[in-house]
Write a protein that holds these residues in place. Structure first.
Motif, mmCIF file in Angstrom:
data_model
loop_
_atom_site.group_PDB
_atom_site.id
_atom_site.type_symbol
_atom_site.label_atom_id
_atom_site.label_comp_id
_atom_site.label_asym_id
_atom_site.label_seq_id
_atom_site.Cartn_x
_atom_site.Cartn_y
_atom_site.Cartn_z
ATOM 1 N N VAL A 2 11.230 -53.258 -64.400
ATOM 2 C CA VAL A 2 12.300 -53.035 -63.760
ATOM 3 C C VAL A 2 12.417 -53.763 -62.540
ATOM 4 O O VAL A 2 11.525 -53.662 -61.660
ATOM 5 C CB VAL A 2 12.339 -51.327 -63.669
ATOM 6 C CG1 VAL A 2 13.566 -50.764 -62.934
ATOM 7 C CG2 VAL A 2 12.349 -50.590 -65.029
ATOM 8 N N GLN A 3 13.554 -54.136 -62.193
ATOM 9 C CA GLN A 3 13.934 -54.835 -60.901
ATOM 10 C C GLN A 3 15.009 -54.181 -60.277
ATOM 11 O O GLN A 3 16.086 -54.025 -61.135
ATOM 12 C CB GLN A 3 14.032 -56.195 -61.276
ATOM 13 C CG GLN A 3 14.361 -56.893 -59.974
ATOM 14 C CD GLN A 3 14.210 -58.481 -60.059
ATOM 15 O OE1 GLN A 3 13.239 -59.321 -59.981
ATOM 16 N NE2 GLN A 3 15.384 -59.131 -60.714
ATOM 17 N N LEU A 4 15.120 -53.877 -59.062
ATOM 18 C CA LEU A 4 16.054 -53.468 -58.395
ATOM 19 C C LEU A 4 16.465 -54.637 -57.304
ATOM 20 O O LEU A 4 15.379 -55.082 -56.350
ATOM 21 C CB LEU A 4 15.702 -52.056 -57.215
ATOM 22 C CG LEU A 4 15.395 -50.936 -58.162
ATOM 23 C CD1 LEU A 4 15.101 -49.708 -57.347
ATOM 24 C CD2 LEU A 4 16.544 -50.668 -59.312
ATOM 25 N N VAL A 5 17.633 -55.076 -56.983
ATOM 26 C CA VAL A 5 18.176 -56.178 -56.330
ATOM 27 C C VAL A 5 19.273 -55.432 -55.239
ATOM 28 O O VAL A 5 20.443 -55.208 -55.891
ATOM 29 C CB VAL A 5 18.581 -57.370 -56.987
ATOM 30 C CG1 VAL A 5 18.881 -58.465 -55.934
ATOM 31 C CG2 VAL A 5 17.311 -57.820 -57.581
ATOM 32 N N GLU A 6 18.962 -55.471 -54.035
ATOM 33 C CA GLU A 6 20.098 -55.038 -53.245
ATOM 34 C C GLU A 6 20.787 -56.105 -52.651
ATOM 35 O O GLU A 6 20.390 -57.357 -52.382
ATOM 36 C CB GLU A 6 19.608 -54.314 -51.690
ATOM 37 C CG GLU A 6 18.640 -53.119 -52.141
ATOM 38 C CD GLU A 6 17.125 -53.492 -51.898
ATOM 39 O OE1 GLU A 6 16.139 -52.394 -52.092
ATOM 40 O OE2 GLU A 6 16.675 -54.599 -52.324
ATOM 41 N N SER A 7 22.050 -56.069 -52.175
ATOM 42 C CA SER A 7 23.042 -57.072 -51.669
ATOM 43 C C SER A 7 23.890 -56.409 -50.638
ATOM 44 O O SER A 7 24.068 -54.958 -50.641
ATOM 45 C CB SER A 7 23.365 -57.840 -52.707
ATOM 46 O OG SER A 7 24.598 -57.011 -53.371
ATOM 47 N N GLY A 8 24.731 -56.908 -49.877
ATOM 48 C CA GLY A 8 25.955 -56.402 -49.092
ATOM 49 C C GLY A 8 25.628 -56.318 -47.785
ATOM 50 O O GLY A 8 26.292 -55.735 -46.696
ATOM 51 N N GLY A 9 24.302 -56.486 -47.141
ATOM 52 C CA GLY A 9 23.765 -56.351 -45.864
ATOM 53 C C GLY A 9 24.277 -57.357 -44.825
ATOM 54 O O GLY A 9 24.949 -58.378 -45.521
ATOM 55 N N GLY A 10 24.350 -57.317 -43.725
ATOM 56 C CA GLY A 10 24.674 -58.158 -42.734
ATOM 57 C C GLY A 10 24.879 -57.796 -41.330
ATOM 58 O O GLY A 10 24.600 -56.672 -40.888
ATOM 59 N N CYS A 22 23.124 -52.147 -55.282
ATOM 60 C CA CYS A 22 21.766 -52.220 -55.745
ATOM 61 C C CYS A 22 22.188 -52.231 -57.195
ATOM 62 O O CYS A 22 22.453 -51.443 -58.054
ATOM 63 C CB CYS A 22 20.945 -51.068 -55.481
ATOM 64 S SG CYS A 22 19.178 -50.869 -56.222
ATOM 65 N N ALA A 23 21.571 -53.366 -58.041
ATOM 66 C CA ALA A 23 21.593 -53.673 -59.315
ATOM 67 C C ALA A 23 20.403 -53.438 -59.698
ATOM 68 O O ALA A 23 19.502 -54.078 -59.813
ATOM 69 C CB ALA A 23 22.343 -55.166 -59.572
ATOM 70 N N ALA A 24 20.151 -52.817 -60.950
ATOM 71 C CA ALA A 24 19.224 -52.425 -61.559
ATOM 72 C C ALA A 24 19.135 -53.054 -63.056
ATOM 73 O O ALA A 24 20.187 -53.224 -63.737
ATOM 74 C CB ALA A 24 18.701 -50.898 -61.785
ATOM 75 N N SER A 25 17.909 -53.698 -63.266
ATOM 76 C CA SER A 25 17.790 -54.403 -64.781
ATOM 77 C C SER A 25 16.378 -54.187 -65.060
ATOM 78 O O SER A 25 15.601 -53.492 -64.345
ATOM 79 C CB SER A 25 18.042 -55.824 -64.236
ATOM 80 O OG SER A 25 17.024 -56.454 -63.605
ATOM 81 N N GLY A 26 16.287 -54.124 -66.421
ATOM 82 C CA GLY A 26 14.871 -54.106 -67.073
ATOM 83 C C GLY A 26 14.824 -53.058 -68.112
ATOM 84 O O GLY A 26 16.196 -52.691 -68.748
ATOM 85 N N ARG A 27 13.895 -52.173 -68.289
ATOM 86 C CA ARG A 27 13.804 -51.330 -69.688
ATOM 87 C C ARG A 27 14.263 -49.785 -68.901
ATOM 88 O O ARG A 27 13.421 -49.056 -68.634
ATOM 89 C CB ARG A 27 12.224 -51.177 -70.026
ATOM 90 C CG ARG A 27 11.688 -52.559 -70.607
ATOM 91 C CD ARG A 27 12.740 -52.727 -71.894
ATOM 92 N NE ARG A 27 11.966 -53.950 -72.809
ATOM 93 C CZ ARG A 27 12.471 -55.146 -72.538
ATOM 94 N NH1 ARG A 27 13.405 -55.416 -71.401
ATOM 95 N NH2 ARG A 27 11.779 -56.163 -73.456
ATOM 96 N N ILE A 28 15.621 -49.710 -68.722
ATOM 97 C CA ILE A 28 16.239 -48.826 -68.201
ATOM 98 C C ILE A 28 17.064 -48.007 -69.354
ATOM 99 O O ILE A 28 18.016 -48.497 -69.702
ATOM 100 C CB ILE A 28 16.911 -48.933 -66.898
ATOM 101 C CG1 ILE A 28 15.926 -49.192 -65.899
ATOM 102 C CG2 ILE A 28 17.422 -47.281 -66.600
ATOM 103 C CD1 ILE A 28 16.615 -49.691 -64.636
ATOM 104 N N LEU A 29 16.496 -47.087 -69.988
ATOM 105 C CA LEU A 29 17.376 -46.465 -71.282
ATOM 106 C C LEU A 29 18.239 -45.318 -70.775
ATOM 107 O O LEU A 29 19.062 -45.052 -71.756
ATOM 108 C CB LEU A 29 16.365 -46.166 -72.280
ATOM 109 C CG LEU A 29 15.437 -47.451 -72.704
ATOM 110 C CD1 LEU A 29 14.580 -46.894 -73.968
ATOM 111 C CD2 LEU A 29 16.199 -48.665 -73.197
ATOM 112 N N THR A 30 17.991 -44.663 -69.793
ATOM 113 C CA THR A 30 18.801 -43.471 -69.389
ATOM 114 C C THR A 30 19.226 -43.432 -67.865
ATOM 115 O O THR A 30 18.619 -44.333 -67.185
ATOM 116 C CB THR A 30 17.981 -42.212 -69.857
ATOM 117 O OG1 THR A 30 16.638 -42.144 -68.832
ATOM 118 C CG2 THR A 30 17.561 -41.789 -71.209
ATOM 119 N N ILE A 31 20.256 -42.475 -67.621
ATOM 120 C CA ILE A 31 20.447 -42.610 -66.202
ATOM 121 C C ILE A 31 19.596 -41.661 -65.566
ATOM 122 O O ILE A 31 19.158 -40.397 -65.926
ATOM 123 C CB ILE A 31 21.862 -42.040 -66.150
ATOM 124 C CG1 ILE A 31 23.037 -42.741 -66.864
ATOM 125 C CG2 ILE A 31 22.282 -41.654 -64.812
ATOM 126 C CD1 ILE A 31 24.173 -41.967 -66.967
#
Length: 119
Positions: A2-10, A22-31
């Motif tokens: 599972v990976q979480l990647v943040e963006s939008g700071g500045g 924050c985009a989540a990717s990987g083996r996430i099968l439920t909320i």
């Protein structure tokens, strides 16, 4: 994995706005519940906002009325809309995800994104 990647700071002026993602990717099968934390310079990491699997939300008193957490399940992404930013909002912001399993809870963190509020 599972990976979480943040963006939008500045860098933003006081009174301005930013939207963190924050985009989540990987083996996430439920909320699952997710949250945003932040760590100001020289201070402890603190909870900013959380959102449950049913989209109920909660906020730190310091950001109520200014920040909004939301999610897009189709995109597997959580957002933090930050309005009327103040210098005290300056911090590294982290996305958090906790997944419960038979072996116990597993906690995942993003790498963080810097938010600087200054004139």
């Amino acid at each position: 994995q599972v990976q979480l990647v943040e963006s939008g700071g500045g860098l933003v002026q006081p009174g301005g706005s930013l939207r963190l993602s924050c985009a989540a990717s990987g083996r996430i099968l439920t909320i699952h519940p997710m949250a945003w934390y932040r760590q100001p310079p020289g201070k402890q990491r603190e909870l900013v906002a959380g959102i449950t699997s049913g989209d109920a939300t909660n906020y730190a008193d310091s950001v109520k009325g200014r920040f909004t957490i939301s999610r897009d399940n189709a995109k597997n992404t959580v957002y933090l809309q930050m309005n009327n930013l103040k210098p005290e909002d300056t911090a590294v912001y982290y996305c958090n995800l906790v997944i419960s399993g038979f072996s116990g809870p597993r906690t995942y963190w993003g790498q963080g994104t810097q938010v600087t509020v200054s004139s």
